[in-house]
Design a protein around this motif. Structure first.
Motif, mmCIF file in Angstrom:
data_model
loop_
_atom_site.group_PDB
_atom_site.id
_atom_site.type_symbol
_atom_site.label_atom_id
_atom_site.label_comp_id
_atom_site.label_asym_id
_atom_site.label_seq_id
_atom_site.Cartn_x
_atom_site.Cartn_y
_atom_site.Cartn_z
ATOM 1 N N ILE A 51 -15.462 2.393 -8.147
ATOM 2 C CA ILE A 51 -14.370 1.427 -8.331
ATOM 3 C C ILE A 51 -13.929 0.861 -6.986
ATOM 4 C CG2 ILE A 51 -11.983 1.148 -9.091
ATOM 5 C CD1 ILE A 51 -12.524 3.309 -11.206
ATOM 6 N N LEU A 52 -13.825 1.726 -5.981
ATOM 7 C CA LEU A 52 -13.354 1.286 -4.673
ATOM 8 C C LEU A 52 -14.348 0.338 -3.999
ATOM 9 C CD1 LEU A 52 -11.832 4.573 -3.181
ATOM 10 C CD2 LEU A 52 -10.611 2.568 -4.020
ATOM 11 N N LEU A 53 -15.637 0.666 -4.046
ATOM 12 C CA LEU A 53 -16.629 -0.184 -3.385
ATOM 13 C C LEU A 53 -16.724 -1.557 -4.046
ATOM 14 C CD1 LEU A 53 -19.532 2.363 -2.692
ATOM 15 C CD2 LEU A 53 -17.877 1.431 -1.059
ATOM 16 N N TYR A 54 -16.668 -1.578 -5.372
ATOM 17 C CA TYR A 54 -16.711 -2.874 -6.064
ATOM 18 C C TYR A 54 -15.443 -3.674 -5.783
ATOM 19 C CZ TYR A 54 -17.338 -6.321 -9.786
ATOM 20 O OH TYR A 54 -17.477 -7.488 -10.493
ATOM 21 N N SER A 55 -14.302 -2.979 -5.765
ATOM 22 C CA SER A 55 -13.041 -3.661 -5.440
ATOM 23 C C SER A 55 -13.084 -4.210 -4.022
ATOM 24 C CB SER A 55 -11.867 -2.695 -5.592
ATOM 25 O OG SER A 55 -11.758 -2.216 -6.910
ATOM 26 N N ALA A 56 -13.705 -3.456 -3.108
ATOM 27 C CA ALA A 56 -13.811 -3.918 -1.719
ATOM 28 C C ALA A 56 -14.613 -5.213 -1.630
ATOM 29 C CB ALA A 56 -14.458 -2.837 -0.857
ATOM 30 N N HIS A 57 -15.724 -5.275 -2.363
ATOM 31 C CA HIS A 57 -16.538 -6.504 -2.339
ATOM 32 C C HIS A 57 -15.722 -7.698 -2.821
ATOM 33 C CE1 HIS A 57 -20.321 -8.855 -2.633
ATOM 34 N NE2 HIS A 57 -19.649 -9.471 -3.591
ATOM 35 N N GLY A 106 -7.451 4.145 -3.246
ATOM 36 C CA GLY A 106 -8.198 5.393 -3.193
ATOM 37 C C GLY A 106 -7.301 6.599 -3.374
ATOM 38 N N ASP A 107 -6.118 6.588 -2.757
ATOM 39 C CA ASP A 107 -5.165 7.691 -2.915
ATOM 40 C C ASP A 107 -4.711 7.831 -4.362
ATOM 41 O OD1 ASP A 107 -5.348 8.210 -0.247
ATOM 42 O OD2 ASP A 107 -3.488 7.193 0.300
ATOM 43 N N LEU A 108 -4.334 6.721 -4.969
ATOM 44 C CA LEU A 108 -3.835 6.768 -6.342
ATOM 45 C C LEU A 108 -4.940 7.156 -7.319
ATOM 46 C CD1 LEU A 108 -1.549 6.343 -8.334
ATOM 47 C CD2 LEU A 108 -2.076 3.900 -8.368
ATOM 48 N N LEU A 109 -6.117 6.534 -7.160
ATOM 49 C CA LEU A 109 -7.242 6.853 -8.044
ATOM 50 C C LEU A 109 -7.689 8.299 -7.867
ATOM 51 C CD1 LEU A 109 -9.565 3.706 -7.845
ATOM 52 C CD2 LEU A 109 -8.568 4.674 -9.919
ATOM 53 N N ALA A 156 0.826 -1.210 0.000
ATOM 54 C CA ALA A 156 0.000 0.000 0.000
ATOM 55 C C ALA A 156 0.858 1.257 0.000
ATOM 56 C CB ALA A 156 -0.926 -0.011 1.214
ATOM 57 N N LEU A 157 2.019 1.199 0.651
ATOM 58 C CA LEU A 157 2.913 2.356 0.667
ATOM 59 C C LEU A 157 3.325 2.757 -0.736
ATOM 60 C CD1 LEU A 157 5.343 1.720 3.656
ATOM 61 C CD2 LEU A 157 3.467 3.341 3.523
ATOM 62 N N PHE A 158 3.690 1.777 -1.536
ATOM 63 C CA PHE A 158 4.169 2.085 -2.886
ATOM 64 C C PHE A 158 3.009 2.499 -3.800
ATOM 65 C CE2 PHE A 158 7.517 -0.665 -1.169
ATOM 66 C CZ PHE A 158 8.619 0.145 -1.398
ATOM 67 N N ILE A 159 1.819 1.936 -3.550
ATOM 68 C CA ILE A 159 0.654 2.376 -4.324
ATOM 69 C C ILE A 159 0.331 3.827 -3.992
ATOM 70 C CG2 ILE A 159 -1.793 1.995 -4.776
ATOM 71 C CD1 ILE A 159 -1.348 -0.965 -4.087
ATOM 72 N N SER A 160 0.331 4.166 -2.690
ATOM 73 C CA SER A 160 0.104 5.550 -2.277
ATOM 74 C C SER A 160 1.216 6.456 -2.783
ATOM 75 C CB SER A 160 0.019 5.648 -0.748
ATOM 76 O OG SER A 160 -1.105 4.964 -0.263
ATOM 77 N N GLY A 161 2.429 5.898 -2.881
ATOM 78 C CA GLY A 161 3.540 6.680 -3.419
ATOM 79 C C GLY A 161 3.278 7.140 -4.833
ATOM 80 N N GLY A 162 2.523 6.337 -5.591
ATOM 81 C CA GLY A 162 2.126 6.773 -6.931
ATOM 82 C C GLY A 162 1.274 8.025 -6.868
ATOM 83 N N ASN A 169 -9.263 12.053 -1.736
ATOM 84 C CA ASN A 169 -8.592 10.851 -1.242
ATOM 85 C C ASN A 169 -9.157 10.424 0.109
ATOM 86 O OD1 ASN A 169 -7.018 11.034 -3.489
ATOM 87 N ND2 ASN A 169 -5.111 11.481 -2.426
ATOM 88 N N GLY A 170 -9.348 11.396 1.005
ATOM 89 C CA GLY A 170 -9.813 11.065 2.345
ATOM 90 C C GLY A 170 -11.222 10.523 2.369
ATOM 91 N N ILE A 171 -12.134 11.149 1.612
ATOM 92 C CA ILE A 171 -13.530 10.700 1.607
ATOM 93 C C ILE A 171 -13.653 9.327 0.950
ATOM 94 C CG2 ILE A 171 -15.846 11.210 0.781
ATOM 95 C CD1 ILE A 171 -14.817 12.965 3.100
ATOM 96 N N GLY A 172 -12.953 9.125 -0.163
ATOM 97 C CA GLY A 172 -13.003 7.822 -0.817
ATOM 98 C C GLY A 172 -12.489 6.714 0.083
ATOM 99 N N GLY A 173 -11.319 6.951 0.715
ATOM 100 C CA GLY A 173 -10.771 5.951 1.629
ATOM 101 C C GLY A 173 -11.643 5.731 2.846
ATOM 102 N N ASN A 174 -12.247 6.797 3.326
ATOM 103 C CA ASN A 174 -13.143 6.720 4.478
ATOM 104 C C ASN A 174 -14.329 5.792 4.197
ATOM 105 O OD1 ASN A 174 -15.074 7.206 6.452
ATOM 106 N ND2 ASN A 174 -14.786 9.409 6.471
ATOM 107 N N LEU A 175 -15.025 6.044 3.106
ATOM 108 C CA LEU A 175 -16.234 5.274 2.798
ATOM 109 C C LEU A 175 -15.935 3.823 2.454
ATOM 110 C CD1 LEU A 175 -18.245 7.946 0.758
ATOM 111 C CD2 LEU A 175 -18.546 7.265 3.143
ATOM 112 N N VAL A 176 -14.867 3.592 1.698
ATOM 113 C CA VAL A 176 -14.562 2.207 1.338
ATOM 114 C C VAL A 176 -14.090 1.421 2.561
ATOM 115 C CG1 VAL A 176 -12.107 2.453 0.705
ATOM 116 C CG2 VAL A 176 -13.524 0.757 -0.448
#
Length: 498
Positions: free
Chosen positions: A441-447, A472-475, A314-320, A343-350
């Motif tokens: 994308i995040l919610l479907y990926s979470a499922h 979520g950060d990268l997207l 996740a660190l390297f993905i967020s690094g992107g 980034n914060g709202i997307g990560g929060n909800l997912v």
């Protein structure tokens, strides 16, 4: 059927036997509840003694209850009222939104600091460090929320052991991961900008460790308090804990990072030994002490050895996302104000969705088996709208996100522009479009991710959230940059007053 004590079935009534004779549905991922227990290789009929002296199954159910007709009722997910879930999620969601607005405003202000102008790697470090803090805190919140929902927080001694183990685990992960992410930021900045200074290496490593450990240590106590209080007043901690983890976490982390960066930058030439001392004490003294504590804790020992892959990936993905921020910060004024929000709202909800889905699986099945009220592989509309049990939460989160994002964006715009509303309709429409695409994308990926991890007998509480928040950060960073580029192409750029 692989059962160690098959004679135990003889003591059950005909109804129970009838239940256990049922077969799986045509879909191999779906089973009736009795079949879950009868087919799973993890089903163990050991006569374990619970603390209350009763025989137990999986530390939660007695053998008699597992074999009784009530099993179907006990293991079916309880249907929470939609308005109850909405209220429980909405209030911390709005508080979290205020926190992300604050983070965007702080990020917009600190870019004027000399240290941020001279040390370009800080812009790459920011999303990764915020993502790291979010990953660690939200994983802690998800783990403890699951334990609360399973009824494992009743004995004070066990609760204390659980708290110490989880705080220690977060500190270990924070120290190691913050060192790695700072080195990644330095390397990426050197490649992109073409300059490298050793003094900046020590500065960034020291700032990264201090920010990660101090912010996580402070926020973990707040999270634990929220989980215990919500559980005591009969609210679902899954709905409250992860939003609170994101509510003030980003702004606190940015304030801590910018403060330490300014302080250490002012002395990095004359008192470089200070940064050596900080890094040395953390790596040589504090880290080994926490490792010893966590290794002896039954609740976190396994995660200490197995929980590194998602955190580091996740660190390297967020690094992107940090690279995107570094590219956009000079080209598009105002980008830094809205990037933490999306980034914060997307990560929060997912994270809420992943935490609730994980708890549902823990309560209604055992690892390796998908329960009958949900499916592993489904179409996006089935996972997000209607067709499986977690879709109810996904619908609420999607419906909540649009009005929430409008409020957050307009508020951040007015505050950052000293009371002037600079956001026009094209910008608002573009922002809502990319933020909705990100969340879908995040919610479907979470499922898919949570169910797949469960199918492979991996605890989603420790693995899913780091990947999802990093995505979520990268997207969010990438889609927001595309929105700014699109607005520029149609001559509708967002123009802040500053």
């Amino acid at each position: 059927m692989n059962v160690k004590n098959p004679e135990m079935f003889n003591s059950t009534n005909d109804t129970s036997a009838g239940y256990y004779s049922e077969k799986a549905n045509e879909d191999s991922n779906q089973y009736t509840v009795p079949t879950i227990f009868s087919l799973s290789p993890d089903f163990n009929f050991k006569n374990e003694q619970n603390p209350d002296g009763k025989k137990g199954f999986d530390k939660q159910k007695s053998i008699e209850s597992v074999l009784s007709t009530d099993t179907v009722i006990e293991t079916s997910p309880k249907k929470e009222k939609w308005y109850s879930v909405s209220i429980q999620i909405f209030i911390p969601f709005m508080i979290a939104g205020i926190g992300t607005i604050g983070a965007g405003i702080v990020l917009g202000k600190v870019e004027e600091y000399e240290v941020f102008n001279q040390v370009g790697a800080l812009y790459i470090l920011v999303p990764s460090l915020l993502g790291l803090k979010g990953n660690l805190d939200m994983c802690l919140a998800s783990r403890l929320s699951t334990q609360a929902n399973l009824g494992n927080m009743k004995k004070k001694k066990e609760v204390l052991k659980m708290i110490i183990g989880n705080i220690g685990l977060v500190q270990v992960q924070a120290i190691v991961a913050s060192c790695i992410v700072s080195l990644f930021a330095i390397s990426a900045s050197a490649i992109i900008n073409g300059n490298f200074e050793w003094s900046h290496v020590y500065l960034l490593v020291a700032c990264s460790i201090l920010t990660a450990t101090l912010s996580c240590f402070t926020l973990d106590f707040l999270l634990i308090s929220v989980i215990f209080l919500s559980h005591r007043i009969k609210l679902n901690p899954d709905n409250l804990a992860t939003p609170f983890a994101a509510s003030i976490g980003d702004v606190v982390s940015l304030l801590v990072l910018s403060s330490w960066a300014r302080l250490l930058y002012n002395i990095h030439d004359s008192h470089q030994w200070v940064m050596f001392t900080i890094v040395g004490v953390y790596i040589m003294v504090i880290l080994p002490a926490w490792v010893l504590i966590v290794r002896k804790n039954e609740y976190t020992k396994a995660v200490l050895y197995q929980g590194w892959t998602p955190v580091l990936c996740a660190l390297f993905i967020s690094g992107g996302g940090g690279l995107v921020l570094d590219l956009a910060v000079d080209r598009f004024p105002g980008y830094v104000t809205f990037q933490p929000i999306i980034n914060g709202i997307g990560g929060n909800l997912v994270s809420v969705h992943a935490s609730r889905t994980s708890t549902m699986l823990h309560k209604t099945s055992i690892k390796g088996v998908i329960p009958p009220h949900t499916k592993q592989w489904v179409a996006p509309w089935t996972a997000l709208l209607k067709g499986v049990f977690p879709a109810k939460t996904a619908r609420l989160l999607l419906a909540m996100s649009i009005p929430g994002q409008i409020v957050f964006v307009l508020t951040a715009d007015v505050i950052s522009n000293d009371g002037a509303l600079m956001a026009r309709l094209p910008f608002i429409a573009s922002y809502l479009t990319v933020s909705t695409v990100q969340l879908l994308i995040l919610l479907y990926s979470a499922h898919l991710m949570v169910h797949t991890l469960w199918k492979f007998k991996i605890d989603p509480d420790n693995f899913a959230i780091p990947y999802l928040t990093a995505m979520g950060d990268l997207l969010g960073s990438t889609l927001l940059l595309l929105a700014f580029i699109f607005l520029e192409s149609i001559n509708q750029e967002y123009r802040p007053t500053a």
